[in-house]
Design an enzyme around this catalytic site. Structure first.
Site, mmCIF file in Angstrom:
data_model
loop_
_atom_site.group_PDB
_atom_site.id
_atom_site.type_symbol
_atom_site.label_atom_id
_atom_site.label_comp_id
_atom_site.label_asym_id
_atom_site.label_seq_id
_atom_site.Cartn_x
_atom_site.Cartn_y
_atom_site.Cartn_z
ATOM 1 N N SER A 295 -2.276 -1.397 -1.779
ATOM 2 C CA SER A 295 -2.358 -0.177 -0.969
ATOM 3 C C SER A 295 -1.181 0.720 -1.307
ATOM 4 O O SER A 295 -0.148 0.252 -1.776
ATOM 5 C CB SER A 295 -2.278 -0.541 0.512
ATOM 6 O OG SER A 295 -0.947 -0.882 0.855
ATOM 7 N N ASP A 296 -1.325 2.013 -1.041
ATOM 8 C CA ASP A 296 -0.146 2.875 -1.097
ATOM 9 C C ASP A 296 0.746 2.476 0.080
ATOM 10 O O ASP A 296 0.305 1.783 0.997
ATOM 11 C CB ASP A 296 -0.532 4.355 -1.013
ATOM 12 C CG ASP A 296 0.560 5.241 -1.620
ATOM 13 O OD1 ASP A 296 1.717 4.795 -1.694
ATOM 14 O OD2 ASP A 296 0.253 6.373 -2.022
ATOM 15 N N CYS A 297 2.025 2.882 0.036
ATOM 16 C CA CYS A 297 2.960 2.261 0.965
ATOM 17 C C CYS A 297 2.648 2.563 2.416
ATOM 18 O O CYS A 297 2.720 3.699 2.865
ATOM 19 C CB CYS A 297 4.396 2.575 0.563
ATOM 20 S SG CYS A 297 4.762 1.623 -0.926
#
Ligand SMILES: *[C@@H]1O[C@H](CO)[C@@H](O)[C@H](O)[C@H]1NC(C)=O
Ligand SMILES: *[C@@H]1O[C@H](CO)[C@@H](O)[C@H](O)[C@H]1NC(C)=O
Ligand SMILES: *[C@@H]1O[C@H](CO)[C@@H](O)[C@H](O)[C@H]1NC(C)=O
Ligand SMILES: *[C@@H]1O[C@H](CO)[C@@H](O)[C@H](O)[C@H]1NC(C)=O
Ligand SMILES: *[C@@H]1O[C@H](CO)[C@@H](O)[C@H](O)[C@H]1NC(C)=O
Length: 774
Positions: A295-297
């Site tokens: 996932s993106d952060c």
């Protein structure tokens, strides 16, 4: 990347920093302790997952079999927990290497034996070189430095780079990070850079693991009150298949990337990190990703907290894991997965599947093979970071990426005999950090434009504006006086991260503040020729300078990296013949009023006054077009040979009934996979200086197709070096299935029958007629 506001508050940042200081000692360059399977640890000897000779999947299954559910959950986070009872250390998955090893992620830091790393030009500049072997070479150098830093305990082996989102809107603050607006070219960039990073180690092994991000239809950060955490990108099936997904597909299929990152935004009402259609079915199913999806952060946190996509946090965790997410950058999955399993929202097997994907990548990186120094790349150390050869490549990349936009009456190159004194003026004239753009690290060293020009001539320096905002004109008289005294004037203007960066989209395309007035006034005061050099990621509307005869030449340097000033000077004085081409359209400011950044449609809609996006669909006025770029020599390009007829072989399952009266063949109805057209071209350098020419080959499908009929799009490119007076024969191969097909409104690829137009460069055209072989 970058934790979003909800997660990233300054207090947490401070405590994170404190944590990092506590948990790391200074980099000593000494070999790091083995991550797992330490040969000096008697405990691990009997573990099958430590058996180097066993197949990766068997080792992974063995390890997963030894884990408790709680341990499994804690391995789903970027800061994966240590498992002392199994002899496994903690691991930080988040490192970055967009254009050099970067400390943007918490897995990498610079100090001790590793004070810096080679800082290549920002990607948009390197892209402008159109040089595939350069892209791959940079990846090789960056991964050498990354391995060296890993061996010394200063970096990880999993790099969340490159960013391959198509640059759809010129305002995007992250334009600089991308290879530009063309999906085909971006796909080629992705494959080359990833191959360079991941190495061609034997079998399934990885030098480092790259990651193509942010999947998908993500290129809005913060515009007009709408941010990426809340944006729902409404994307047609046609645009998804034809534009947004193309680089990701190329990255997985051609680049064999070990990871893909899903984005913050929603696509058609679903958060990308919880959408099984685009993760499980497309990346893993259709494209066959051999690696992990991250996932993106904190984007799992975002889909729960900001988007309110599910009722409970456990459902958010369960939905993303079921959709195909394997790793969370952020604590959300580590916090909520165990309970999600206990509530029966997912099974432990679902968690095992996710772990199998991350652990397999760690195994392929050699992290379970014991002593790092005994492994491939184990000999790399501090001497392999910032080596002269690496820094030389950073200079070459900048030289190859600089684009000569204007050169009136051949004012450039300057001559160090005639131009003994050069006035160097403007807010970017003596900058260092500006040159490396975002997602950078700490460079080995810098050469600013002023220093670079100083190697060729005497300089008179006037910054004239305190910064790129250039909020007043009080210092302009001194700048005019400098220009009056000098034999030539170089104005170094443009933008920096205060204007365009992550979470900061632009509001306009003009030069900020009084910059334009400075250029205008200095050009009039200047005794010798005036040259404007621009630093920027996205395009700048410099129509005034394009038209102004007092401004003899314009160079665009993007953000040219640590050696940027040296490369700019080499071009100005003709030591290097510029050959870069713009990887994106330079729109006029007036374009913005007609295109809300939230409109994802690529195609124009004249009825609604919507002009369309990128050179493939937009037909309005431009400041400089995609592919523009001049040189100090002249080239004569001739078509030598290319097919005029192509008969598409039908696949055995089709007959005239199933085909119907269609004027386009679905890919599944034709055996076009191995069908390639060779376009033979001769390039002659008819000038007096050696130079490089970038051949851009476009195709325009016939109007009979259902897709992007009537629009040219890039289907091949090749850069060649040709010495003065000689010529080179080049063959550009066009893949029929992949590049000459068209996408209909349902996202289905077909090859239109009839006459396709092949275009080489701006004006050489050739017709190829496609029919069915019955
Ligand atoms: C490992 O086993 C060897 C031989 O059995 C023994 O000599 C050594 O002390 C053990 N090492 C540790 C750290 O327990
Ligand atoms: C990972 O980071 C989160 C949030 O910063 C923290 O709560 C958690 O304890 C960390 N986990 C490990 C294993 O260090
Ligand atoms: C970069 O520029 C800043 C501002 O001019 C200056 O203070 C700093 O010393 C420079 N750093 C290096 C490494 O040259
Ligand atoms: C064409 O193929 C379809 C489906 O495979 C089949 O039902 C039909 O009989 C075939 N027609 C001819 C003319 O061969
Ligand atoms: C591509 O880049 C490499 C590395 O700088 C260079 O050796 C090569 O000459 C370049 N190709 C062309 C055609 O300029």
């Amino acid at each position: 990347m970058a934790y979003n506001n909800h997660f990233f508050n300054p207090f947490r940042a401070l405590s994170l920093l404190a944590l990092l200081c506590l948990s790391f000692s200074t980099n000593t360059g000494e070999a790091r302790r083995p991550f797992a399977c330490d040969p000096n640890n008697n405990l691990t000897k009997g573990f099958k997952f430590c058996m180097v000779s066993a197949p990766v999947n068997a080792r992974v299954a063995d390890l997963i079999g030894r884990l408790t559910l709680q341990e499994k959950s804690m391995l789903l986070a970027n800061n994966a927990t240590a498992l002392p009872r199994l002899g496994i250390q903690s691991y930080e998955w988040w490192s970055e290497a967009l254009h050099g090893v970067s400390n943007a992620g918490s897995g990498t830091r610079f100090d001790g034996d590793f004070p810096g790393a080679t800082s290549f030009p920002q990607v948009i500049t390197t892209a402008a070189s159109f040089n595939e072997s350069l892209w791959e070479l940079i990846g090789q150098v960056v991964s050498d430095e990354a391995r060296a830093m890993y061996n010394g305990g200063a970096a990880g082996l999993t790099y969340w780079s490159p960013n391959v989102n198509v640059l759809r809107d010129p305002r995007w603050g992250r334009a600089q990070e991308t290879p530009g607006e063309d999906p085909f070219m971006t796909s080629k960039y992705a494959a080359s850079y990833v191959r360079g990073l991941q190495g061609n180690a034997k079998g399934n092994q990885l030098k480092v693991a790259a990651c193509c991000k942010h999947y998908t239809a993500y290129d809005l950060d913060d515009w007009n009150g709408i941010d990426r955490y809340h944006f729902n990108a409404k994307v047609s099936k046609q645009d998804l298949e034809e534009t947004y997904n193309v680089p990701f597909k190329g990255c997985v299929l051609e680049g064999k990337v070990a990871s893909v990152m899903c984005s913050y935004n929603q696509v058609n009402g679903k958060p990308t990190c919880a959408d099984p259609e685009i993760l499980k079915n497309t990346i893993r199913g259709e494209w066959g990703l051999n690696g992990y999806i991250v996932s993106d952060c904190d984007s799992v946190g975002v889909l729960y907290d900001n988007q309110h996509y599910t009722e409970t946090p456990e459902e958010a965790a369960a939905d993303s894991i079921k959709a195909g997410l394997d790793l969370d950058c952020g604590p959300f999955l580590a916090d909520h997965t165990e309970k999600a399993v206990k509530k029966g929202l997912i099974t432990e097997k679902d968690v095992d599947n996710a772990l199998a994907n991350t652990l397999a990548v760690q195994m392929r990186l050699g992290m379970f093979d014991g002593e790092p120094s005994a492994q491939p790349f184990g000999n790399l150390g501090p001497k392999d970071v910032c080596s002269p050869a690496h820094q030389q490549l950073a200079l070459e990349a900048a030289q190859q990426g600089i684009v000569l936009l204007k050169n009136r009456g051949g004012i450039l190159p300057l001559s160090n005999r005639r131009h003994r004194t050069v006035a160097v003026i403007g807010p970017n004239s003596d900058v260092n950090v500006t040159m490396i753009g975002n997602y950078a690290g700490v460079p080995c060293e810098y050469t600013t434009p002023l220093q670079g020009i100083g190697r060729y001539s005497k300089t008179i320096h006037q910054q004239a504006c305190t910064d790129v905002a250039c909020n007043d004109n009080e210092l302009f008289e001194a700048a005019e006086a400098a220009a009056q005294q000098a034999d030539a004037t170089v104005l170094v203007m443009g933008l920096d991260q205060s204007i365009e960066t992550e979470m900061r989209d632009r509001t306009g395309l003009l030069l900020p503040g009084y910059q334009r007035e400075l250029v205008y006034r200095v050009a009039r005061a200047s005794r010798g020729p005036t040259i404007m050099v621009l630093m920027s990621g996205g395009p700048v509307d410099v129509s005034f300078a394009k038209k102004d005869p007092r401004i003899g030449a314009i160079l665009w340097a993007g953000f040219p990296g640590q050696a940027g000033g040296a490369a700019i000077a080499d071009v100005l004085f003709g030591t290097t013949n510029p050959g870069g081409k713009l990887p994106m359209t330079w729109y006029p400011e007036s374009y913005l009023a007609k295109v809300p950044m939230t409109n994802m449609n690529m195609r124009a809609n004249p009825a609604r006054g919507y002009p369309g996006r990128t050179y493939r669909f937009y037909r309005g006025p431009v400041v400089y077009p995609f592919g523009h770029g001049l040189t100090f020599t002249t080239f004569d390009v001739k078509l030598i040979q290319a097919p005029t007829q192509v008969s598409l072989p039908l696949s055995s399952a089709v007959n005239s009934t199933t085909l119907g009266a269609s004027n386009a063949l679905k890919l599944e109805h034709t055996n076009c996979n191995s069908l390639s057209l060779g376009v033979h071209i001769n390039v002659k350098n008819t000038g007096t200086m050696d130079g490089t020419h970038t051949l851009l080959v476009y195709s325009t499908p016939p109007a009979s197709g259902k897709g992007s009929a009537g629009n040219k799009r890039l289907v091949g490119f090749k850069k060649v070096h040709v010495s003065a007076g000689s010529d080179q024969r080049i063959v550009v191969g066009l893949q029929v299935c992949q590049h000459l097909s068209d996408v209909d409104e349902f996202g289905v690829r077909r090859i239109p029958l009839g006459q396709h137009q092949i275009q080489i460069g701006d004006d050489l055209k050739h017709a190829v007629s496609f029919n069915m072989r019955m």
